[in-house]
Design an enzyme around this catalytic site. Structure first.
Site, PDB file in Angstrom:
ATOM      1  CB  SER A   1      -0.986   0.098   1.311  1.00 28.35           C
ATOM      2  OG  SER A   1      -1.483   1.309   1.384  1.00 28.35           O
TER       3      SER A   1
ATOM      4  N   GLY B   1     -15.218   7.653   8.186  1.00 31.72           N
ATOM      5  CA  GLY B   1     -16.533   7.407   7.947  1.00 31.72           C
ATOM      6  C   GLY B   1     -16.892   7.739   6.564  1.00 31.72           C
ATOM      7  CG  LEU B   2     -15.230  10.117   4.194  1.00 33.75           C
ATOM      8  CD1 LEU B   2     -14.240  11.261   3.822  1.00 33.75           C
ATOM      9  CD2 LEU B   2     -16.654  10.759   3.902  1.00 33.75           C
TER      10      LEU B   2
ATOM     11  CB  SER C   1     -12.826  -0.732   5.137  1.00 36.07           C
ATOM     12  OG  SER C   1     -14.263   0.010   5.501  1.00 36.07           O
TER      13      SER C   1
ATOM     14  CD  GLU D   1     -16.290  -3.400   6.264  1.00 33.45           C
ATOM     15  OE1 GLU D   1     -16.625  -3.539   5.142  1.00 33.45           O
ATOM     16  OE2 GLU D   1     -15.862  -2.701   7.046  1.00 33.45           O
TER      17      GLU D   1
ATOM     18  CG  ASP E   1     -20.350   1.531   4.147  1.00 37.04           C
ATOM     19  OD1 ASP E   1     -21.095   2.362   3.972  1.00 37.04           O
ATOM     20  OD2 ASP E   1     -19.342   1.153   5.005  1.00 37.04           O
TER      21      ASP E   1
HETATM   22  C1  GLA Z   1     -20.950   2.242   8.947  1.00 39.26           C
HETATM   23  C2  GLA Z   1     -21.281   0.863   8.327  1.00 39.26           C
HETATM   24  C3  GLA Z   1     -22.429   0.862   7.505  1.00 39.26           C
HETATM   25  C4  GLA Z   1     -23.674   1.739   7.999  1.00 39.26           C
HETATM   26  C5  GLA Z   1     -23.209   3.067   8.643  1.00 39.26           C
HETATM   27  C6  GLA Z   1     -24.223   3.672   9.394  1.00 39.26           C
HETATM   28  O1  GLA Z   1     -20.350   2.971   7.705  1.00 39.26           O
HETATM   29  O2  GLA Z   1     -20.277   0.298   7.716  1.00 39.26           O
HETATM   30  O3  GLA Z   1     -22.986  -0.445   7.229  1.00 39.26           O
HETATM   31  O4  GLA Z   1     -24.235   0.727   9.233  1.00 39.26           O
HETATM   32  O5  GLA Z   1     -21.972   2.928   9.426  1.00 39.26           O
HETATM   33  O6  GLA Z   1     -25.235   4.112   8.682  1.00 39.26           O
END
Ligand code: GLA
Length: 367
Positions: free
Chosen positions: A64, A120-121, A124, A156, A168
């Protein structure tokens, strides 16, 4: 999941190509996916690239650009929980494929990513999906996007061991530029929704949180407990009346968030189709996540407060919460950056990163 197929060592070696998968921002519909509800995310213009080279010896080497350590593994040795660090994501995909009955030849995988990790984007899911898309095409598996979503989800949840939903994985495979993706997590059906809303700006609070530290799993368990108390299979099937009449305390708050958030998602999709404003829905989503689901933090609340004071057309925390990013609609990044940076400095918080984004396309091959 039943991908079938068999790729033996004779599949050949040499450079197979490079696959690109974006991160995502959820316009609305947070913590609804594992309750079989609705969400409306879009893919962003930051992505993971994975260059795939086939090997014939069932060995895997991973590099990476963001990590100093090369990881080497044998396909035959992969076990859930047996790998630590970033390489559990690419190796988890290979494990999930082999567990589903695909025999793989071996790979060299080069990873490079512009998606901030732990923000939170969905860095992964971008990495998982880029490996899955690349291996699928490089090996001629032709599994199809829905099966690849399942492969990534297995990787995951089982191999990495984080109990996430499918938000996601679905959006990074199915997203279309300029569109949000309305997802129904019960049927896993999707609908493209044109996003005719002003500038989209992401504020990364610099507060880091990982979904595997227990808090996410506790929220999920609370939702399951609320559904059980109501006698429904998931909170998707709970009515607002039943939630208010028959639950109390923590379970009432968690279930109220999920049921009201589902309604907000469907109303957002309707209003976008009608060209109507969605600001009140985004702000209401944030309040619900802060007060009922209790997954916000002071920095995220401050961003939303500053955005509202500047006249944003909606703002809310995105992703699992406890840190990470907020989305702000309808403000230019420069004006927002100045105001948010001042607010953070006044609290002595680490400076935020503010950047404009746009709704982008999902997984693709780029070389
Ligand atoms: C993370 C999880 C998702 C979802 C969000 C909350 O991003 O990977 O599956 O649950 O939190 O909406």
């Amino acid at each position: 999941m039943n991908p079938g197929g068999d790729v033996g060592p004779s599949a050949g070696t040499g450079l197979a190509g490079t696959w690109r998968v974006p991160g995502r921002v959820n316009l609305i519909g947070e913590h609804t996916d594992y309750n079989n509800g609705f969400a409306l995310p879009f893919a962003i213009d930051r992505h993971s690239d994975v260059r795939v080279v086939l090997r014939s010896d069932r060995q895997v080497r991973c590099w990476s650009a963001q990590e100093s350590r090369q990881v080497v593994a044998a396909l035959d040795d992969l076990r859930p929980g047996g790998v630590v660090g970033w390489a559990r994501y690419p190796l988890g995909v290979l494990w999930a494929l082999e567990t589903a009955g695909v025999r793989l030849p071996g790979f060299d995988l080069w990873v490079d990513s512009t998606v901030p990790v732990g923000a939170g984007l969905s860095s992964s899911a971008a990495l998982l999906a880029a490996v899955a898309a690349g291996v699928d095409e490089a090996c001629g598996l032709a599994l199809g996007r829905d099966t690849l979503v399942e492969v990534c989800h297995q990787a995951e949840t089982v191999f990495v061991g984080v109990p996430v939903g499918r938000l996601d994985q679905v959006v990074v495979f199915h997203a279309r530029a300029g569109h949000g993706l309305l997802i129904d997590f019960e049927s896993l059906s999707t609908e493209q929704v044109p996003l005719g809303i002003g500038p989209l700006v992401v504020v990364d609070t610099a507060v880091r949180h990982h979904n595997d530290d227990g808090a996410y799993a506790i929220r999920r368990a609370e939702c399951e407990a609320a559904a059980a108390a109501l006698g429904v299979p998931t909170l998707r099937h709970a009515t607002a009346v039943a939630v208010n009449d028959r639950l109390d305390g923590v379970l009432l708050r968690r279930a109220r968030h999920v049921t009201t958030e589902n309604q907000r998602v469907l109303e957002t999709a309707r209003r976008l189709g009608a060209g109507e404003d969605i600001a009140d829905l985004l702000y209401a989503s944030h309040r619900s996540l802060r007060d009922d689901f209790e997954v916000s933090c002071p920095q995220l609340d401050a961003v939303v407060g500053v955005a509202c004071a500047l006249g944003a057309r909606g703002a809310r925390m995105v992703g699992g919460g406890f840190g990470g990013c907020a989305l702000v609609v309808g403000l230019e990044a420069d004006a927002l950056r100045a105001a948010v940076t001042r607010a953070f400095a006044a609290h002595d918080w680490s400076p935020p990163t503010v950047f404009a984004t746009r709704a982008s396309a999902g997984a693709s091959r780029v070389a």
